[in-house]
Design an enzyme around this catalytic site. Structure first.
Site, PDB file in Angstrom:
ATOM      1  N   LYS A  23       0.740  -1.147  -0.021  1.00  0.00           N
ATOM      2  CA  LYS A  23       0.039  -0.015  -0.063  1.00  0.00           C
ATOM      3  C   LYS A  23       0.804   1.327  -0.210  1.00  0.00           C
ATOM      4  CE  LYS A  23      -2.217  -0.836   3.681  1.00  0.00           C
ATOM      5  NZ  LYS A  23      -1.761  -2.109   4.011  1.00  0.00           N
ATOM      6  N   ARG A  98     -11.547   1.849   9.251  1.00  0.00           N
ATOM      7  CA  ARG A  98     -11.402   0.517   9.300  1.00  0.00           C
ATOM      8  C   ARG A  98     -12.473  -0.330   9.830  1.00  0.00           C
ATOM      9  NH1 ARG A  98      -5.847  -0.740  10.568  1.00  0.00           N
ATOM     10  NH2 ARG A  98      -4.386   1.093  10.601  1.00  0.00           N
ATOM     11  N   ARG A 137      12.290 -11.279   4.656  1.00  0.00           N
ATOM     12  CA  ARG A 137      12.939 -10.087   4.695  1.00  0.00           C
ATOM     13  C   ARG A 137      14.149  -9.822   5.800  1.00  0.00           C
ATOM     14  NH1 ARG A 137       7.822  -6.018   4.268  1.00  0.00           N
ATOM     15  NH2 ARG A 137       7.778  -6.596   6.531  1.00  0.00           N
ATOM     16  N   ARG A 171      13.094  -7.552  11.356  1.00  0.00           N
ATOM     17  CA  ARG A 171      12.017  -7.359  12.415  1.00  0.00           C
ATOM     18  C   ARG A 171      11.366  -8.464  13.110  1.00  0.00           C
ATOM     19  NH1 ARG A 171       7.567  -3.515   9.540  1.00  0.00           N
ATOM     20  NH2 ARG A 171       6.565  -4.618  11.102  1.00  0.00           N
ATOM     21  N   ARG A 182      -1.177 -11.927  11.422  1.00  0.00           N
ATOM     22  CA  ARG A 182      -1.610 -10.584  11.160  1.00  0.00           C
ATOM     23  C   ARG A 182      -2.518 -10.695  10.052  1.00  0.00           C
ATOM     24  NH1 ARG A 182       4.457  -8.597  10.419  1.00  0.00           N
ATOM     25  NH2 ARG A 182       3.334  -7.031   9.035  1.00  0.00           N
TER      26      ARG A 182
END
Length: 228
Positions: A23, A98, A137, A171, A182
């Site tokens: 996004k 949301r 990542r 992370r 998530r």
């Protein structure tokens, strides 16, 4: 009658998509190509508090008390922001609404400004592929260059291609289990919102597992269609 056309209301886009769907990347591309302004709830709140606007002062008091800022205050801050000159070409909402309650409040706000939701764009991703994409990542701790276990490994294992650094970092929440959680939470929370905009004829689904430029081109086509 002078024959002049009434001013065209600034377009309002909503970007929907789970964490890692791109996004932010796609919003920046639309900012560059269209002159739109990306508005996120967090940035709006911080800016309003820093500026000391009436709504910002209310938000600050609520946050200092450890409470959640109400939808009413967020809408008031958004109303102020939409009136600023840089929003005249259009805005991209990221992170708001949301819930369907927030979506209805946003509709009421836009009715008052003569605007509407031109498109709620859902960036569609494959959950299993997203787990692989996000959990793989890592970055160089020295220069910040980004890598991926599968798609962009370092040429020499453990050594940054850019600066030669040997310390890499990940992370803490970029692990397969957390990413899956998530994604599940996103689908549960956002499904009613997708249904809401689909029922209004404002929802557009854009596949978002391809190359960044390919996704950007598809988004440009959508935006061209809904803003002309």
């Amino acid at each position: 009658m002078d024959g002049s056309k009434p001013p065209v209301a600034a377009p309002v886009l909503i970007l929907l998509g789970p964490p890692g769907a791109g996004k932010g990347t796609q919003a920046r591309k639309l900012e560059e190509s269209r002159g739109f302004v990306q508005l996120s709830t967090g940035d709006l709140l911080r800016a309003a508090v820093a500026a000391g606007t009436p709504a910002g002062r209310r938000a600050k008091a609520v946050m200092e008390a450890g409470d959640l800022v109400s939808d009413e205050i967020v809408i008031a801050i958004l109303r102020d922001r939409l009136g600023e000159a840089d929003c005249a070409k259009g805005v991209i909402l990221d992170g708001f609404p949301r819930t369907t309650v927030q979506a209805e409040a946003l509709d009421d706000l836009l009715d008052g400004t003569g605007q509407r939701i031109n498109a709620a764009i859902s960036l569609e991703v494959d959950d299993d592929a997203m787990v692989v994409r996000i959990s793989g990542r890592f970055t160089c701790a020295n220069c910040g260059e980004g890598y991926h276990d599968t798609f962009k490994p370092t040429i020499k294992p453990g050594v940054c291609d850019m600066c030669g650094g040997t310390e890499m970092k990940r992370r803490a929440d970029d692990n397969a289990e957390t990413v899956a959680q998530r994604l599940a939470a996103y689908h549960a929370q956002t499904a009613p919102l997708i249904d809401y905009y689909a029922a209004k004829g404002a929802l557009t689904r854009v596949p978002a597992m391809g190359a960044i430029e390919e996704i950007a081109a598809n988004l440009e086509e959508v935006v061209s269609h809904v803003t002309t």
